[in-house]
Motif scaffolding. Structure first.
Motif, short mmCIF file in Angstrom:
data_model
loop_
_atom_site.label_atom_id
_atom_site.label_comp_id
_atom_site.label_asym_id
_atom_site.label_seq_id
_atom_site.Cartn_x
_atom_site.Cartn_y
_atom_site.Cartn_z
N PRO A 1 0.83 -1.21 0.00
CA PRO A 1 0.00 0.00 0.00
C PRO A 1 0.86 1.26 0.00
O PRO A 1 1.95 1.29 0.58
N ASN A 2 0.34 2.30 -0.65
CA ASN A 2 0.98 3.61 -0.68
C ASN A 2 2.47 3.48 -0.97
O ASN A 2 3.33 3.83 -0.16
N THR A 3 2.80 2.98 -2.15
CA THR A 3 4.17 2.62 -2.48
C THR A 3 4.69 3.42 -3.67
O THR A 3 4.04 4.37 -4.14
N THR A 4 5.84 3.04 -4.16
CA THR A 4 6.45 3.65 -5.35
C THR A 4 6.95 2.55 -6.27
O THR A 4 7.10 1.39 -5.84
N THR A 5 7.23 2.89 -7.51
CA THR A 5 7.75 1.88 -8.44
C THR A 5 9.12 1.38 -7.99
O THR A 5 9.47 0.22 -8.23
N SER A 6 9.90 2.25 -7.34
CA SER A 6 11.21 1.81 -6.83
C SER A 6 11.04 0.74 -5.76
O SER A 6 11.76 -0.27 -5.77
N GLN A 7 10.09 0.94 -4.86
CA GLN A 7 9.85 -0.06 -3.80
C GLN A 7 9.32 -1.36 -4.41
O GLN A 7 9.65 -2.46 -3.94
N ILE A 8 8.52 -1.24 -5.46
CA ILE A 8 8.00 -2.44 -6.13
C ILE A 8 9.15 -3.23 -6.75
O ILE A 8 9.24 -4.46 -6.62
N SER A 9 10.06 -2.55 -7.42
CA SER A 9 11.21 -3.21 -8.04
C SER A 9 12.07 -3.91 -7.00
O SER A 9 12.52 -5.05 -7.21
N LYS A 10 12.30 -3.24 -5.87
CA LYS A 10 13.10 -3.86 -4.80
C LYS A 10 12.40 -5.10 -4.25
O LYS A 10 13.06 -6.11 -3.95
N VAL B 1 12.91 -8.01 -6.62
CA VAL B 1 14.25 -8.58 -6.47
C VAL B 1 14.32 -9.46 -5.23
O VAL B 1 14.88 -10.57 -5.25
N LYS B 2 13.71 -9.01 -4.14
CA LYS B 2 13.72 -9.78 -2.90
C LYS B 2 12.99 -11.11 -3.08
O LYS B 2 13.45 -12.17 -2.64
N ALA C 1 14.69 -17.76 -9.34
CA ALA C 1 14.65 -16.82 -10.47
C ALA C 1 13.30 -16.90 -11.16
O ALA C 1 13.14 -17.52 -12.20
N VAL C 2 12.30 -16.25 -10.57
CA VAL C 2 10.94 -16.36 -11.10
C VAL C 2 10.78 -15.69 -12.46
O VAL C 2 9.80 -15.94 -13.15
N ALA C 3 11.71 -14.81 -12.82
CA ALA C 3 11.56 -14.09 -14.10
C ALA C 3 12.22 -14.81 -15.26
O ALA C 3 12.12 -14.38 -16.39
N LEU C 4 12.92 -15.92 -15.00
CA LEU C 4 13.58 -16.62 -16.09
C LEU C 4 12.55 -17.12 -17.10
O LEU C 4 11.51 -17.66 -16.73
N GLY C 5 12.86 -16.97 -18.37
CA GLY C 5 11.99 -17.50 -19.40
C GLY C 5 10.86 -16.58 -19.79
O GLY C 5 10.08 -16.91 -20.68
N ARG C 6 10.72 -15.43 -19.16
CA ARG C 6 9.67 -14.50 -19.56
C ARG C 6 9.99 -13.95 -20.94
O ARG C 6 11.09 -13.48 -21.19
N VAL C 7 9.02 -13.98 -21.83
CA VAL C 7 9.29 -13.61 -23.21
C VAL C 7 8.76 -12.23 -23.57
O VAL C 7 9.10 -11.70 -24.63
N LEU C 8 7.93 -11.65 -22.73
CA LEU C 8 7.37 -10.33 -23.04
C LEU C 8 6.78 -9.72 -21.77
O LEU C 8 6.61 -10.40 -20.76
N THR C 9 6.45 -8.43 -21.87
CA THR C 9 5.71 -7.75 -20.82
C THR C 9 4.33 -7.39 -21.37
O THR C 9 4.24 -6.74 -22.43
N LEU C 10 3.31 -7.80 -20.69
CA LEU C 10 1.94 -7.44 -21.05
C LEU C 10 1.46 -6.37 -20.08
O LEU C 10 1.41 -6.59 -18.88
N VAL C 11 1.11 -5.21 -20.62
CA VAL C 11 0.60 -4.11 -19.80
C VAL C 11 -0.90 -4.00 -20.04
O VAL C 11 -1.35 -3.83 -21.18
#
Length: 324
Positions: A6-15, A18-19, A26-36
């Motif tokens: 709650p009440n966060t920033t994109t920087s805190q989301i990125s951190k 990573v955590k 490595a949950v991001a391995l194999g991701r082929v695209l970003t869907l927005v």
């Protein structure tokens, strides 16, 4: 796993991402695209469910940016609430839900830019209301593919006409994707003897069906014959495309929807066939569009030229569609 921020920033989301990656692998391995996904507050879950299902075919990062209809929420102060979903709560993807309030909602591209997968294509999807010109909208400018849904707009056929004037390579619409099975079935019928020239085409569908006009425009372009686009009022609350008639010297080929998942094929001197032709859901449409990240040139031709060359639709009253 679901992590609320709650009440966060994109920087805190990125951190936090990573955590999570360090603690859970490595949950991001194999991701082929970003869907927005751009949607309205309170309308996120249906789109997220479709994206989660499609991610089993297309592993991806899903970023959902959710705002109120006017970009503000009850005169709230600027705030960003986020939620991260991974593992069983995100299919084969990782989902970041951004709920933006107040002035924060006016900077969509700024909110998502820092969360995009590096060196991966970006696809933008508006499951509800679409921007005025998708290709130059904040999210449209950062995406290689831009997906809208005319059927979700207040004036579906008017939206398609608008899209024909504002089209840019990379734009696509689910009203076109829903035609894939119809196009395949019609091609299969015409690939059988007798190989006679089609002299006229009739396509009829519900008044709120944008796909009907696109199918008529595609047939007119491909067969180089006049196509009549008819608006009918189906019985029993049915919607969408109701049928196609192809005229040739030996008679008329009719493909008529008889219930939600079945069409009946009638051909001269041939047995009548019932054929499975299901109505495609969001998951199926999204998964198909994610299979190609280059512009759909055929859709571009149909939306820009075929639709403009199609005569205005005619109203032919009502039809009765049998139900099981």
């Amino acid at each position: 796993m679901i992590v609320d921020l709650p009440n966060t920033t994109t920087s805190q989301i990125s951190k936090t991402l990573v955590k999570i990656r360090e603690e859970g692998g490595a949950v991001a391995l194999g991701r082929v695209l970003t869907l927005v996904i751009s949607t309205n507050l309170g309308h996120e879950e249906e789109a997220i469910e479709a994206a989660n299902d499609a991610s089993r075919e297309h592993p991806m990062r899903v970023i959902v940016i959710s705002t109120s209809l006017d970009g503000h929420h009850e005169a709230d102060t600027a705030r960003l609430d986020a939620q991260i979903r991974v593992g069983g709560d995100a299919g084969a993807s990782e989902v970041i839900v951004l709920k933006a309030y107040g002035d924060t909602a006016s900077d969509e591209d700024g909110l998502v830019t820092g969360l995009l997968l590096p060196d991966a294509p970006v696809v933008a999807w508006w499951p509800g209301d679409a921007p005025e010109v998708v290709s130059i909208s904040p999210l449209g400018r950062i995406a290689q593919r831009r997906i809208t849904d005319a059927a979700a707009q207040s004036d579906p056929r008017g939206f398609l006409n608008h899209l024909s004037r504002t089209y840019s390579p990379g734009d696509t619409d689910f009203s076109w994707t829903r035609l894939t099975l119809w196009r395949a079935q019609l091609a299969a019928v015409l690939d059988q003897p007798p190989y006679e020239t089609i002299t006229a085409v009739e396509v009829h569908g519900a008044p709120d069906s944008p796909s009907t006009g696109l199918l008529a425009a595609w047939l007119q372009m491909q067969l180089k014959v006049p196509a009549r686009h008819e608006l009918v009022t189906p019985a029993h609350g049915s919607s969408g495309i109701q049928g196609v008639r192809l005229h040739r010297a030996s008679g008329v080929i009719e493909l008529e929807r008889t219930n939600t998942n079945t069409v009946t094929l009638v051909q001269p001197n041939q047995p009548v066939h019932d054929i499975s032709l299901i109505r495609r859901n969001l998951r199926d449409c999204l998964a198909e569009e994610l299979r190609r990240l280059d512009p759909d040139d055929l859709f571009g031709e149909v939306i820009q030229h075929g639709l403009a060359e199609l005569d205005a639709p005619t109203v032919t009253g009502s039809i009765t569609v049998p139900v099981p």
